[in-house]
Design a protein around this motif. Sequence first.
Motif, PDB file in Angstrom:
ATOM      1  N   LYS A 126     -20.286  -1.837 -20.593  1.00 57.66           N
ATOM      2  CA  LYS A 126     -20.713  -0.436 -20.509  1.00 57.66           C
ATOM      3  C   LYS A 126     -19.740   0.462 -21.270  1.00 57.66           C
ATOM      4  O   LYS A 126     -20.158   1.380 -21.983  1.00 57.66           O
ATOM      5  N   ALA A 127     -18.439   0.202 -21.112  1.00 60.29           N
ATOM      6  CA  ALA A 127     -17.432   1.015 -21.805  1.00 60.29           C
ATOM      7  C   ALA A 127     -17.540   0.828 -23.321  1.00 60.29           C
ATOM      8  O   ALA A 127     -17.450   1.799 -24.077  1.00 60.29           O
ATOM      9  N   GLU A 128     -17.748  -0.409 -23.770  1.00 56.02           N
ATOM     10  CA  GLU A 128     -17.921  -0.667 -25.203  1.00 56.02           C
ATOM     11  C   GLU A 128     -19.127   0.073 -25.752  1.00 56.02           C
ATOM     12  O   GLU A 128     -19.071   0.648 -26.839  1.00 56.02           O
ATOM     13  N   LYS A 129     -20.228   0.038 -25.005  1.00 62.59           N
ATOM     14  CA  LYS A 129     -21.446   0.711 -25.435  1.00 62.59           C
ATOM     15  C   LYS A 129     -21.221   2.213 -25.530  1.00 62.59           C
ATOM     16  O   LYS A 129     -21.647   2.861 -26.483  1.00 62.59           O
ATOM     17  N   LYS A 130     -20.527   2.783 -24.547  1.00 62.21           N
ATOM     18  CA  LYS A 130     -20.242   4.212 -24.545  1.00 62.21           C
ATOM     19  C   LYS A 130     -19.366   4.593 -25.737  1.00 62.21           C
ATOM     20  O   LYS A 130     -19.629   5.576 -26.427  1.00 62.21           O
ATOM     21  N   ARG A 138     -10.875  -6.340  -5.649  1.00 63.45           N
ATOM     22  CA  ARG A 138     -12.324  -6.482  -5.738  1.00 63.45           C
ATOM     23  C   ARG A 138     -12.788  -7.650  -4.870  1.00 63.45           C
ATOM     24  O   ARG A 138     -13.786  -7.561  -4.156  1.00 63.45           O
ATOM     25  N   HIS A 167     -18.594  -8.118 -12.256  1.00 61.97           N
ATOM     26  CA  HIS A 167     -18.345  -6.672 -12.138  1.00 61.97           C
ATOM     27  C   HIS A 167     -17.525  -6.161 -13.324  1.00 61.97           C
ATOM     28  O   HIS A 167     -17.889  -5.174 -13.964  1.00 61.97           O
ATOM     29  N   TYR A 168     -16.409  -6.836 -13.617  1.00 61.13           N
ATOM     30  CA  TYR A 168     -15.533  -6.348 -14.687  1.00 61.13           C
ATOM     31  C   TYR A 168     -16.120  -6.576 -16.072  1.00 61.13           C
ATOM     32  O   TYR A 168     -15.925  -5.745 -16.970  1.00 61.13           O
ATOM     33  N   THR A 207     -19.343  -6.469 -16.767  1.00 62.53           N
ATOM     34  CA  THR A 207     -20.349  -5.418 -16.880  1.00 62.53           C
ATOM     35  C   THR A 207     -19.699  -4.077 -17.199  1.00 62.53           C
ATOM     36  O   THR A 207     -20.157  -3.341 -18.072  1.00 62.53           O
ATOM     37  N   SER A 208     -18.613  -3.771 -16.491  1.00 60.48           N
ATOM     38  CA  SER A 208     -17.885  -2.522 -16.752  1.00 60.48           C
ATOM     39  C   SER A 208     -17.358  -2.472 -18.180  1.00 60.48           C
ATOM     40  O   SER A 208     -17.437  -1.432 -18.844  1.00 60.48           O
ATOM     41  N   SER A 209     -16.843  -3.582 -18.650  1.00 62.72           N
ATOM     42  CA  SER A 209     -16.318  -3.654 -20.013  1.00 62.72           C
ATOM     43  C   SER A 209     -17.418  -3.427 -21.042  1.00 62.72           C
ATOM     44  O   SER A 209     -17.238  -2.671 -22.015  1.00 62.72           O
ATOM     45  N   SER A 240     -16.607 -10.910  -8.969  1.00 66.28           N
ATOM     46  CA  SER A 240     -15.601 -10.002  -9.537  1.00 66.28           C
ATOM     47  C   SER A 240     -15.633 -10.027 -11.056  1.00 66.28           C
ATOM     48  O   SER A 240     -15.582  -8.976 -11.702  1.00 66.28           O
TER      49      SER A 240
END
Length: 97
Positions: A67-71, A37, A60-61, A63-65, A57
């Motif tokens: 989003k995954a938790e929310k999903k 990254r 980025h990670y 934010t990705s984490s 970096s």
Amino acid sequence: MGEISIKINIADRVYPLKVNMEEEEIIRRAAKLINDRIKEYQENYAVRDKQDLLAMSVLHYATSSLKAEKKVSFEDTEVAEKTYQLDKMLNDFFSKQ
């Protein structure tokens, strides 16, 4: 399994770590993802400071984490709701017999 000592290189700095043997591969893959990254940001943006690249970096990670938790949370709620509906349907069906 026991702990082992490893050295991880992130942004041209070496970090000695003690980790459980079963976590070693995950930690090495995580370090590779971070370095990849950083390299991507270095190539695509006019940023050369490693601290800034690391911050970008991490953002980025993180934010990705999140989003995954929310999903996962949404999907857990959806599964719970469908389970409740199915349970209600079964109770209604068996109470009529």
